[in-house]
Design a protein around this motif. Sequence first.
Motif, PDB file in Angstrom:
ATOM      1  N   LYS A  11       7.387  60.901  49.644  1.00  0.00           N
ATOM      2  CA  LYS A  11       7.160  60.369  48.304  1.00  0.00           C
ATOM      3  C   LYS A  11       6.277  59.128  48.303  1.00  0.00           C
ATOM      4  CE  LYS A  11      11.539  62.072  46.641  1.00  0.00           C
ATOM      5  NZ  LYS A  11      12.888  61.938  47.113  1.00  0.00           N
ATOM      6  N   LYS A  12       6.010  58.557  49.459  1.00  0.00           N
ATOM      7  CA  LYS A  12       5.233  57.315  49.553  1.00  0.00           C
ATOM      8  C   LYS A  12       4.000  57.530  50.411  1.00  0.00           C
ATOM      9  CE  LYS A  12       8.532  54.822  47.583  1.00  0.00           C
ATOM     10  NZ  LYS A  12       8.403  54.233  46.300  1.00  0.00           N
ATOM     11  N   ARG A  13       2.924  56.833  50.074  1.00  0.00           N
ATOM     12  CA  ARG A  13       1.690  56.916  50.868  1.00  0.00           C
ATOM     13  C   ARG A  13       1.795  56.121  52.161  1.00  0.00           C
ATOM     14  NH1 ARG A  13      -2.876  55.571  46.462  1.00  0.00           N
ATOM     15  NH2 ARG A  13      -2.097  56.971  44.874  1.00  0.00           N
ATOM     16  N   VAL A  14       2.752  55.207  52.230  1.00  0.00           N
ATOM     17  CA  VAL A  14       2.849  54.323  53.402  1.00  0.00           C
ATOM     18  C   VAL A  14       3.847  54.824  54.438  1.00  0.00           C
ATOM     19  CG1 VAL A  14       2.067  52.245  52.219  1.00  0.00           C
ATOM     20  CG2 VAL A  14       4.464  52.861  52.150  1.00  0.00           C
ATOM     21  N   CYS A  15       4.188  56.098  54.396  1.00  0.00           N
ATOM     22  CA  CYS A  15       5.150  56.645  55.359  1.00  0.00           C
ATOM     23  C   CYS A  15       4.666  56.511  56.801  1.00  0.00           C
ATOM     24  CB  CYS A  15       5.458  58.109  55.028  1.00  0.00           C
ATOM     25  SG  CYS A  15       6.462  58.298  53.531  1.00  0.00           S
ATOM     26  N   ASP A  16       3.386  56.765  57.054  1.00  0.00           N
ATOM     27  CA  ASP A  16       2.873  56.668  58.427  1.00  0.00           C
ATOM     28  C   ASP A  16       3.009  55.256  58.995  1.00  0.00           C
ATOM     29  OD1 ASP A  16       2.331  59.334  58.880  1.00  0.00           O
ATOM     30  OD2 ASP A  16       0.305  59.205  58.091  1.00  0.00           O
ATOM     31  N   PRO A  17       2.550  54.209  58.280  1.00  0.00           N
ATOM     32  CA  PRO A  17       2.721  52.863  58.837  1.00  0.00           C
ATOM     33  C   PRO A  17       4.199  52.494  59.017  1.00  0.00           C
ATOM     34  CG  PRO A  17       1.162  52.815  57.011  1.00  0.00           C
ATOM     35  CD  PRO A  17       1.729  54.197  57.077  1.00  0.00           C
ATOM     36  N   ALA A  19       6.659  54.514  59.642  1.00  0.00           N
ATOM     37  CA  ALA A  19       7.158  55.264  60.804  1.00  0.00           C
ATOM     38  C   ALA A  19       6.697  54.592  62.105  1.00  0.00           C
ATOM     39  CB  ALA A  19       6.683  56.710  60.751  1.00  0.00           C
ATOM     40  N   ARG A  20       5.443  54.130  62.140  1.00  0.00           N
ATOM     41  CA  ARG A  20       4.935  53.452  63.342  1.00  0.00           C
ATOM     42  C   ARG A  20       5.695  52.155  63.625  1.00  0.00           C
ATOM     43  NH1 ARG A  20       0.058  55.466  61.390  1.00  0.00           N
ATOM     44  NH2 ARG A  20      -0.551  53.511  60.423  1.00  0.00           N
ATOM     45  N   LEU A  21       6.247  51.523  62.582  1.00  0.00           N
ATOM     46  CA  LEU A  21       7.038  50.302  62.761  1.00  0.00           C
ATOM     47  C   LEU A  21       8.474  50.610  63.190  1.00  0.00           C
ATOM     48  CD1 LEU A  21       5.821  48.228  59.694  1.00  0.00           C
ATOM     49  CD2 LEU A  21       5.503  47.647  62.098  1.00  0.00           C
ATOM     50  N   GLY A  22       8.808  51.900  63.318  1.00  0.00           N
ATOM     51  CA  GLY A  22      10.134  52.272  63.801  1.00  0.00           C
ATOM     52  C   GLY A  22      11.175  52.473  62.719  1.00  0.00           C
ATOM     53  N   LYS A  28      17.036  54.785  58.500  1.00  0.00           N
ATOM     54  CA  LYS A  28      17.125  56.229  58.314  1.00  0.00           C
ATOM     55  C   LYS A  28      17.414  56.643  56.871  1.00  0.00           C
ATOM     56  CE  LYS A  28      18.122  59.195  62.154  1.00  0.00           C
ATOM     57  NZ  LYS A  28      19.086  59.813  63.007  1.00  0.00           N
ATOM     58  N   THR A  29      18.346  55.980  56.212  1.00  0.00           N
ATOM     59  CA  THR A  29      18.692  56.368  54.842  1.00  0.00           C
ATOM     60  C   THR A  29      17.484  56.225  53.922  1.00  0.00           C
ATOM     61  OG1 THR A  29      20.972  55.694  55.189  1.00  0.00           O
ATOM     62  CG2 THR A  29      20.255  55.918  52.912  1.00  0.00           C
ATOM     63  N   PHE A  30      16.810  55.085  54.018  1.00  0.00           N
ATOM     64  CA  PHE A  30      15.630  54.838  53.194  1.00  0.00           C
ATOM     65  C   PHE A  30      14.534  55.865  53.491  1.00  0.00           C
ATOM     66  CE2 PHE A  30      11.431  52.991  52.662  1.00  0.00           C
ATOM     67  CZ  PHE A  30      11.472  52.581  51.340  1.00  0.00           C
ATOM     68  N   MET A  31      14.286  56.114  54.782  1.00  0.00           N
ATOM     69  CA  MET A  31      13.222  57.032  55.153  1.00  0.00           C
ATOM     70  C   MET A  31      13.586  58.477  54.814  1.00  0.00           C
ATOM     71  SD  MET A  31      10.760  55.115  56.108  1.00  0.00           S
ATOM     72  CE  MET A  31       9.583  55.918  57.197  1.00  0.00           C
ATOM     73  N   LYS A  32      14.860  58.835  54.893  1.00  0.00           N
ATOM     74  CA  LYS A  32      15.298  60.183  54.490  1.00  0.00           C
ATOM     75  C   LYS A  32      14.972  60.409  53.011  1.00  0.00           C
ATOM     76  CE  LYS A  32      18.045  63.916  54.253  1.00  0.00           C
ATOM     77  NZ  LYS A  32      17.663  65.195  54.750  1.00  0.00           N
ATOM     78  N   LYS A  33      15.149  59.360  52.218  1.00  0.00           N
ATOM     79  CA  LYS A  33      14.895  59.457  50.782  1.00  0.00           C
ATOM     80  C   LYS A  33      13.398  59.480  50.464  1.00  0.00           C
ATOM     81  CE  LYS A  33      15.699  56.670  46.671  1.00  0.00           C
ATOM     82  NZ  LYS A  33      16.243  55.398  46.209  1.00  0.00           N
ATOM     83  N   ASN A  34      12.593  58.688  51.179  1.00  0.00           N
ATOM     84  CA  ASN A  34      11.184  58.513  50.821  1.00  0.00           C
ATOM     85  C   ASN A  34      10.173  59.201  51.733  1.00  0.00           C
ATOM     86  OD1 ASN A  34      11.286  56.595  48.474  1.00  0.00           O
ATOM     87  ND2 ASN A  34      12.559  55.533  49.956  1.00  0.00           N
ATOM     88  N   CYS A  35      10.511  59.403  53.001  1.00  0.00           N
ATOM     89  CA  CYS A  35       9.563  59.954  53.965  1.00  0.00           C
ATOM     90  C   CYS A  35      10.220  61.000  54.864  1.00  0.00           C
ATOM     91  CB  CYS A  35       8.976  58.826  54.820  1.00  0.00           C
ATOM     92  SG  CYS A  35       8.211  57.487  53.896  1.00  0.00           S
ATOM     93  N   PRO A  36      10.942  61.976  54.301  1.00  0.00           N
ATOM     94  CA  PRO A  36      11.691  62.903  55.153  1.00  0.00           C
ATOM     95  C   PRO A  36      10.800  63.749  56.052  1.00  0.00           C
ATOM     96  CG  PRO A  36      11.640  63.712  52.902  1.00  0.00           C
ATOM     97  CD  PRO A  36      11.056  62.324  52.884  1.00  0.00           C
ATOM     98  N   GLN A  37       9.621  64.137  55.559  1.00  0.00           N
ATOM     99  CA  GLN A  37       8.737  64.987  56.350  1.00  0.00           C
ATOM    100  C   GLN A  37       8.195  64.221  57.553  1.00  0.00           C
ATOM    101  OE1 GLN A  37       5.352  66.460  54.161  1.00  0.00           O
ATOM    102  NE2 GLN A  37       5.184  68.247  55.469  1.00  0.00           N
ATOM    103  N   ARG A  38       7.704  63.009  57.341  1.00  0.00           N
ATOM    104  CA  ARG A  38       7.112  62.206  58.418  1.00  0.00           C
ATOM    105  C   ARG A  38       8.141  61.885  59.498  1.00  0.00           C
ATOM    106  NH1 ARG A  38       5.628  60.050  62.305  1.00  0.00           N
ATOM    107  NH2 ARG A  38       3.989  58.531  62.563  1.00  0.00           N
TER     108      ARG A  38
END
Length: 149
Positions: A11-17, A19-22, A28-38
């Motif tokens: 859902k966010k354009r900044v998923c790649d950066p 993800a690179r920051l770990g 995990k909860t935040f990323m599951k909601k916003n960047c599940p594919q990445r």
Amino acid sequence: MCLAEFSCLDKKRVCDPWARLGFCERRKTFMKKNCPQRCDLCYEPLEAVTTPTPSPANFKIKMVPRGKVVGFRCGTKNSRSPPKVSWFKDGEQILASVPGFIVLKDRDLRIIANEFNEGVYTCRIHRRGEIVSANSWAIRLKPEQPSNS
């Protein structure tokens, strides 16, 4: 395309950066909601990545403008010995500062208000292995006013 595939889109354009920051591991909860594919979290149930936080009696909601630095202090200065403090965001423990997003130092926590940092922050005070108090703050971004150009 099935519904599960649709719900697995970032859902966010900044998923790649992020993800690179770990953040796939640390948030995990935040990323599951916003960047599940990445983060390859599409088929992991949300309950599996969320640690429940007790609902403290002290709960405040703060509406803040984007970019504002928001500070929190856990506990009081009046205690004889400094308490052990732990910080959580949306039920996940914050273990370290995240440059440009979160500064964690002893009893103090500072965040920069943005989409990544929106959520519920909880501070727990521990004494002799027991949680003696907890406070929570919900941080929400104020809607941006359209500029009159």
